[in-house]
Write an enzyme that holds these catalytic residues in place. Structure first.
Site, short mmCIF file in Angstrom:
data_model
loop_
_atom_site.label_atom_id
_atom_site.label_comp_id
_atom_site.label_asym_id
_atom_site.label_seq_id
_atom_site.Cartn_x
_atom_site.Cartn_y
_atom_site.Cartn_z
N TYR A 191 0.84 -1.20 0.00
CA TYR A 191 0.00 0.00 0.00
C TYR A 191 0.87 1.25 0.00
O TYR A 191 2.03 1.22 0.43
CB TYR A 191 -0.95 0.01 1.20
CG TYR A 191 -0.29 0.19 2.55
CD1 TYR A 191 -0.10 1.47 3.09
CD2 TYR A 191 0.14 -0.90 3.31
CE1 TYR A 191 0.49 1.64 4.33
CE2 TYR A 191 0.72 -0.73 4.55
CZ TYR A 191 0.90 0.55 5.05
OH TYR A 191 1.50 0.72 6.28
N CYS A 192 0.32 2.34 -0.51
CA CYS A 192 0.99 3.64 -0.52
C CYS A 192 -0.09 4.71 -0.59
O CYS A 192 -1.28 4.42 -0.49
CB CYS A 192 1.98 3.74 -1.67
SG CYS A 192 1.24 3.46 -3.30
N THR A 193 0.28 5.96 -0.79
CA THR A 193 -0.66 7.06 -0.68
C THR A 193 -1.82 6.95 -1.68
O THR A 193 -2.99 6.87 -1.30
CB THR A 193 0.05 8.40 -0.86
OG1 THR A 193 1.12 8.50 0.08
CG2 THR A 193 -0.91 9.56 -0.66
N CYS A 198 2.98 1.51 -5.31
CA CYS A 198 2.74 0.07 -5.19
C CYS A 198 2.65 -0.62 -6.54
O CYS A 198 2.87 -1.84 -6.62
CB CYS A 198 1.48 -0.18 -4.38
SG CYS A 198 1.71 0.25 -2.67
N ILE A 220 -4.08 4.41 -0.03
CA ILE A 220 -4.67 4.77 1.26
C ILE A 220 -5.82 5.76 1.07
O ILE A 220 -6.82 5.72 1.80
CB ILE A 220 -3.60 5.37 2.19
CG1 ILE A 220 -2.46 4.37 2.41
CG2 ILE A 220 -4.19 5.79 3.53
CD1 ILE A 220 -1.18 5.01 2.91
#
Length: 303
Positions: A191-193, A198, A220
């Site tokens: 996961y990432c912003t 990702c 996210i």
């Protein structure tokens, strides 16, 4: 009354002439009075821009009219406001550049991109599908943070693995260090912003023998939109603009500890040593003007 908005977007797709796209995007943003940061490469576009609502709507419409970007996922959020010229307060300037990578892992030759996006990456899961996976398989599921380590200090998925990386360029060496070999036969959700990091990270993991890799589709941001503070995400989301961090509802948990005064902190600031690139957790009072050292420096903190 003018309303400030921010767009976060990316699209992995082959671009034949990145320089031509750069000039078009720069001119479009300047015409509309938008600020932000856009990166373009032969493999796609990654950006965030902010400005007045109608201008942002026009930017979105005209950008999606370009056929390679037609299916691009664009995320909206509230901006902090506009200055006297109607420009976004969240971005100091406009930057539109061509780079080898639209997210800098230092491995451009490893990435394979076609009209459908990144090839050989993890399986995309919607926020609801991520929750369903955890419901089925419980503690076997490992969340793997694809951001810089300091970002996770104020917000992360519950029990996530947070690699000790200062930049995305550190991930390749980190994956090859052997520290995560025990996860190679485990369901891993990266996961990432907003999802862009990702896309690359999951493909790097698959190429290095991780057998069951997923990626949180939309990052996210989409998860927070779907579940607010009631899901598996805890804390605040660090963002690379003037807002500093955002939450997904009132009373979000504060995970960080201020490097200045030791109080709970949900913001990130710079070490006051000008030669230092370390970023530290701060409370809002210390962020407002205190002299704060990073843990590697002995210096006076607010008292």
């Amino acid at each position: 009354m003018s309303v400030a908005k921010i767009l976060l977007f990316y699209r992995f797709v082959p671009i034949a002439d990145p320089e031509a796209v750069r000039l078009w995007q720069r001119d479009l943003c300047e015409l509309l009075g938008l600020r932000g940061r856009i990166l373009i490469s032969r493999d796609g576009i990654n950006g965030t821009v902010g400005g007045e609502l109608d201008a942002v709507k026009t930017y979105r419409r005209k950008t999606l009219q370009y056929a390679p970007f037609a299916d691009m996922d664009v995320k909206w959020s509230e901006g902090s406001g506009l200055d006297d010229q109607g420009m976004s307060l969240d971005f100091p300037r406009l930057s539109v550049k061509v780079r080898d990578e639209i997210v800098s892992f230092g491995a451009p030759d490893e990435l394979t991109v076609d009209a459908d996006g990144v090839r050989g990456g993890g399986t995309p899961l919607s926020p609801a599908e991520v929750n369903a996976l955890v419901a089925r398989r419980g503690d076997d599921v490992v969340f793997f943070d694809g951001r810089n380590a300091f970002e996770a200090e104020i917000g992360r998925f519950r029990n996530a693995v947070v690699p000790d990386v200062a930049t995305t360029r550190d991930f390749v060496a980190e994956l090859e260090s052997g520290r995560y070999d025990h996860l190679k036969n485990t369901p891993v959700v990266t996961y990432c912003t907003g999802g862009v990091r990702c896309e690359v990270l999951s493909s790097l993991m698959v190429a290095r023998g991780f057998h069951e890799v997923y990626q949180l589709d939309g990052g996210i941001v989409r998860y927070g939109e779907a579940f607010g503070n009631d899901g598996l995400w805890d804390g605040s989301l660090y963002v690379f603009d003037g807002r500093g961090a955002v939450t997904f509802g009132p009373d979000a948990e504060v995970l960080g500890t201020c490097a200045g005064c030791g109080a709970p902190g949900d913001r990130i600031g710079d070490c006051t040593d000008s030669a230092c690139r370390v970023r530290v957790v701060l409370c809002r009072d210390c962020l407002a003007g205190a002299a704060v050292p990073c843990p590697d420096h002995a210096a006076t903190v607010p008292g």
